[in-house]
Write a protein that holds these residues in place. Sequence first.
Motif, short mmCIF file in Angstrom:
data_model
loop_
_atom_site.label_atom_id
_atom_site.label_comp_id
_atom_site.label_asym_id
_atom_site.label_seq_id
_atom_site.Cartn_x
_atom_site.Cartn_y
_atom_site.Cartn_z
N GLU A 72 0.91 -1.06 0.23
CA GLU A 72 -0.06 0.03 -0.08
C GLU A 72 0.83 1.36 0.16
OE1 GLU A 72 -3.77 -1.16 2.41
OE2 GLU A 72 -2.11 -2.04 3.35
N PRO A 73 0.21 2.52 -0.19
CA PRO A 73 1.05 3.70 -0.53
C PRO A 73 1.97 3.82 0.71
CG PRO A 73 -1.45 4.24 -0.11
CD PRO A 73 -1.18 2.78 -0.32
N GLN A 74 1.87 3.77 1.95
CA GLN A 74 2.62 4.07 2.95
C GLN A 74 3.61 3.08 3.13
OE1 GLN A 74 2.51 7.15 4.07
NE2 GLN A 74 4.09 6.97 5.53
N SER A 75 3.31 1.94 2.69
CA SER A 75 4.17 0.98 2.73
C SER A 75 5.41 1.27 1.76
CB SER A 75 3.92 -0.52 2.11
OG SER A 75 2.65 -0.56 2.41
N GLU A 76 5.20 1.99 0.70
CA GLU A 76 6.07 2.48 -0.53
C GLU A 76 7.02 3.54 0.18
OE1 GLU A 76 4.68 3.16 -4.16
OE2 GLU A 76 2.79 2.35 -3.82
N THR A 77 6.52 4.47 0.81
CA THR A 77 7.22 5.76 1.44
C THR A 77 8.14 5.09 2.58
OG1 THR A 77 5.39 7.07 1.20
CG2 THR A 77 6.78 7.83 2.56
N ASN A 78 7.79 4.36 3.22
CA ASN A 78 8.50 3.71 4.42
C ASN A 78 9.77 3.00 3.74
OD1 ASN A 78 6.78 4.66 6.23
ND2 ASN A 78 5.63 2.98 6.72
N ASP A 88 -3.59 8.27 -2.88
CA ASP A 88 -3.88 6.73 -3.28
C ASP A 88 -5.06 6.49 -2.66
OD1 ASP A 88 -3.77 3.92 -3.10
OD2 ASP A 88 -1.35 4.33 -3.71
N VAL A 89 -6.23 6.52 -3.49
CA VAL A 89 -7.42 6.26 -3.25
C VAL A 89 -7.95 4.81 -3.36
CG1 VAL A 89 -9.98 7.18 -3.35
CG2 VAL A 89 -8.07 8.55 -3.98
N ARG A 101 -7.61 0.51 -6.57
CA ARG A 101 -6.97 1.84 -6.09
C ARG A 101 -6.71 2.61 -7.09
NH1 ARG A 101 -1.95 -0.80 -3.30
NH2 ARG A 101 -0.99 1.30 -3.62
N VAL A 102 -6.79 3.89 -6.83
CA VAL A 102 -6.42 4.94 -7.86
C VAL A 102 -5.28 5.80 -7.35
CG1 VAL A 102 -7.61 6.78 -8.83
CG2 VAL A 102 -9.15 5.38 -8.45
N LYS A 103 -4.33 6.04 -8.32
CA LYS A 103 -3.26 6.74 -7.93
C LYS A 103 -3.56 8.07 -8.55
CE LYS A 103 0.32 3.58 -6.89
NZ LYS A 103 0.77 3.79 -5.35
N GLN A 129 -11.10 4.51 1.29
CA GLN A 129 -9.91 4.75 2.18
C GLN A 129 -9.05 5.55 1.25
OE1 GLN A 129 -9.00 4.65 5.15
NE2 GLN A 129 -10.58 3.49 6.05
N PHE A 130 -8.29 6.52 1.90
CA PHE A 130 -7.33 7.27 0.95
C PHE A 130 -6.26 7.61 1.91
CE2 PHE A 130 -8.43 11.31 2.87
CZ PHE A 130 -7.69 12.18 2.59
N SER A 131 -4.87 7.63 1.36
CA SER A 131 -3.86 8.29 2.06
C SER A 131 -3.21 9.35 0.98
CB SER A 131 -2.80 7.23 2.43
OG SER A 131 -1.93 7.23 1.18
N MET A 132 -2.44 10.41 1.44
CA MET A 132 -2.10 11.58 0.90
C MET A 132 -0.85 12.14 1.51
SD MET A 132 -4.56 15.10 0.74
CE MET A 132 -4.48 15.91 2.14
N GLU A 133 0.28 12.39 0.56
CA GLU A 133 1.49 12.90 1.16
C GLU A 133 1.86 14.22 0.10
OE1 GLU A 133 5.06 11.06 1.03
OE2 GLU A 133 4.08 9.16 0.03
N PHE A 134 2.41 15.13 0.54
CA PHE A 134 3.15 16.45 -0.36
C PHE A 134 3.94 15.69 -1.48
CE2 PHE A 134 6.60 19.23 -1.20
CZ PHE A 134 5.73 20.48 -1.74
#
Length: 696
Positions: free
Chosen positions: A110-116, A605-606, A638-640, A664-669
């Motif tokens: 998932e998106p936060q996994s990518e950032t981490n 990431d929605v 999942r929509v990017k 669900q969604f997550s968002m980062e700058f």
Amino acid sequence: MKDLTKYRNIGIFAHVDAGKTTTTERILKLSGKIHKIGEVHDGESTMDFMDQEAERGITIQSAATTCFWNDHQFNVIDTPGHVDFTIEVYRSLKVLDGGVGVFCGSGGVEPQSETNWRYANDSEVSRIIYVNKLDRIGADFYRVVAQVKKVLGATPLVMVLPIGTESDFVGLVDLMTMKAHVWDDSGQPENFTIEDIPADMLDKATEYRAEMVETAVEQDDDVMEKYLDGEQPDIETLKKCIRKGTIDLAFFPTYCGSSFKNKGLQLILDAVVDYLPNPLDVKPLPEVDAEGAETGNFAVIDPEAPLRGLAFKIMDDKFGALTFTRIYSGSIKKGDTILNSFTGKTERVGRMVEMHADDRKEIDVAQAGDIIAIVGLKNVQTGHTLCDIKNPATLEPMVFPDPVISIAVAPKDKANAEKLGNAIGKMIQEDPSFRVETDEETNEMILKGMGELHLDIKIDILKRTHKVEVEVGAPQVAYRETITKPVSDSYTHKKQSGGSGQFAKIDYTIEPGEVGSGFIFESKIVGGNVPKEYIPAVEKGFKFSVNKGPLAGYPCLDFKVTLQDGGFHAVDSSAIAFEIAAKAAYRQSMVKAGPQILEPMMKLDVFSPEEKIGDVIGDLNRRRGMIQGQEPTPGGVRVKAEAPLSAMFGYIGDLRTMTSGRGQFSMEFSHYAACPRNIAEEVIVKAKEREEALRK
């Protein structure tokens, strides 16, 4: 002297809701550290000890604990998954030697996994992968392994295979021993039997083991040669090869299980011992000078060497400020006086504690490899180096992202005003991604953070933990300004008022810079038209002005000023005259350079159920979102996308309404981009109205 080969400093990181905290709870139970498991969904987990964490069922700040497995000491840090608290993951990874990346068996990468994962790559942290929640509907171990390859560009080394899926998940095939570990239905982690591999899985297990052995033996030429000659390596040799590859980041041993159902965790703990590095296996941290350049010296892991420690987290609690510190070399004893190389001030070590979430155990001495908390240090902040007074040094500091969202707060009455100042001071020390400014014109206090949830939690902490009642304004977007065309101009500052006057003349060019370049100043003056000693004053004048753009008063980004020529007066010129000239030149020329408003763009990431995806995409388009891709998942799509922050306030409520609570969604700058003209005009009008109101 402790045996550092028996130490493992590890972090557990993942996307929100992949089961990090549940996994940590199980590790503590298995290692005998706690006797009753606290569940996240009941708000009773050991590591989520803040009220806000218990209520929301999420981790907000990283928590540290120590436990033992097979006579090895684990210092474990459980980190948050929500994107607004990424900073906690970043600073934890900075001081850890190894990590366990947890992925959800049905959600996958998932998106936060990518950032981490990106942060862990930057910090060169060795990892093992744990695919959790295999008992969930839609869980698929093999699909997650494929995603790790495709999305993260990593090489997973499959070490176990699941027996059964979803509600039929009962155990694992251990490819190292070629035996099956099967758990009963009691839910007790120790209730498992070791059996032969089920007949229908034998071929698959044999294929995956051959693949695992082939990848592992590549780490050792001698073993590889023997393997090619037909000699199978024994388990000890295989473990040695896998350990080397894991530490060198060549691949990531990959396990699976269900933390909630207590299946598969013993193998994870064994893998931490067998494959993750001890403090002696990790590259020593470089020391840097005042400018941040490496000096060529390193903080070598040695208790006898001079002290080098990095303060990576400050936490305020009822016993005073706790400074979480990773000791890289040397040792600290209770009562020692140590130096903070950032401030140049000394601090006395009164008490040191080993942490277990919010409990603590007093210790008298700590040495290289330890992660401890020091109680009551006065002037230490995140990223500061603590070192030996006689042998000072600075370790590579931490870099934190700029906030993208702000809100204004004001105390409800005089009694709260003083409490507010003290509380904010403590909160800034604890969280470097949280900033506070006072608006000089309105006298309002402006809180800045990484997202709506981040600031929401901060207000909650102010009210509940610090008992401060505040009034909160609407969220504000951190706009920026820039210029689009070059301008060559001249400005003369003249002032005669009896006695010595002021005189400064500058000829200069202002031009757009590369994206991300910030403010650049260059002098091309040859000869003495502007004496050398006045050139820094010209730079200072322009640099001071950068914080107020020509359109709406937002900070100005990415432009270059070149000083071409000028003039001076033998008596009347001074550094202050040239500084005033530069400030006036900025105001005069920036309006001619095609100024424009920039707005923060967010990476989204929605997740949406398939039948609602049309509504979700339509809504994102209305919010000026740019769809960049869609990916089917077991439960939906999942929509990017990218969208401006100003259009995303309150999005979670709208998304849940559209998707009947399943979205669900997550968002980062992501970056700053030019504002459309109509939005820019609104921003400028609001800025002028605010200025007008202040004048009155």
